[in-house]
Design a protein around this motif. Structure first.
Motif, PDB file in Angstrom:
ATOM      1  N   GLN A  38     -17.304  -6.620  -8.983  1.00  0.00           N
ATOM      2  CA  GLN A  38     -16.573  -6.796 -10.235  1.00  0.00           C
ATOM      3  C   GLN A  38     -15.633  -5.621 -10.489  1.00  0.00           C
ATOM      4  OE1 GLN A  38     -19.933  -7.706 -12.979  1.00  0.00           O
ATOM      5  NE2 GLN A  38     -18.596  -9.379 -13.600  1.00  0.00           N
ATOM      6  N   THR A  41     -12.616  -5.877  -8.123  1.00  0.00           N
ATOM      7  CA  THR A  41     -11.685  -6.973  -8.406  1.00  0.00           C
ATOM      8  C   THR A  41     -11.233  -7.023  -9.863  1.00  0.00           C
ATOM      9  OG1 THR A  41     -13.509  -8.507  -8.824  1.00  0.00           O
ATOM     10  CG2 THR A  41     -12.642  -8.401  -6.562  1.00  0.00           C
ATOM     11  N   ASP A  43     -12.944  -7.582 -12.510  1.00  0.00           N
ATOM     12  CA  ASP A  43     -13.596  -8.695 -13.200  1.00  0.00           C
ATOM     13  C   ASP A  43     -14.391  -8.127 -14.367  1.00  0.00           C
ATOM     14  OD1 ASP A  43     -15.112 -10.814 -14.067  1.00  0.00           O
ATOM     15  OD2 ASP A  43     -16.005 -11.259 -12.127  1.00  0.00           O
ATOM     16  N   GLN A  45     -15.897  -9.987 -16.747  1.00  0.00           N
ATOM     17  CA  GLN A  45     -16.852 -10.966 -17.266  1.00  0.00           C
ATOM     18  C   GLN A  45     -18.262 -10.376 -17.231  1.00  0.00           C
ATOM     19  OE1 GLN A  45     -15.896 -13.888 -18.482  1.00  0.00           O
ATOM     20  NE2 GLN A  45     -17.953 -14.477 -19.032  1.00  0.00           N
TER      21      GLN A  45
END
Length: 82
Positions: A38, A41, A43, A45
């Motif tokens: 995460q 990238t 990310d 979330q």
């Protein structure tokens, strides 16, 4: 809510192994790996939710925009033609 399946011996995902004590270290390692991915990238979330619910699906037909991580061939195939 965590689930873990052995897809070789249980391809239909009928036996959740996440509560088995011998799998706890594996799950911890997988969560560390996922958090690292995460970060790599971008990310943001969260991995957990106090109130999990299905994601709403947008069926309005609005144009979508590719995110910065989409490979060029995906952008050309699915976004440039819109």
């Amino acid at each position: 809510w965590t689930q873990l399946f052995d897809l070789k011996t249980d391809p239909h995902e009928l036996q959740d192994l996440s509560e088995h004590p011998e799998q706890q270290e594996r799950i911890k390692k997988m969560l560390v790996d996922l958090k690292q991915w995460q970060m790599k990238t971008d990310d943001k979330q969260p991995l957990t939710s106090d109130h999990p619910r299905p994601e709403a699906i947008d069926l309005t037909g609005r144009k979508r925009k590719p995110d910065q991580h989409q490979p060029d061939w995906i952008v050309k195939k699915y976004f440039d033609s819109e």
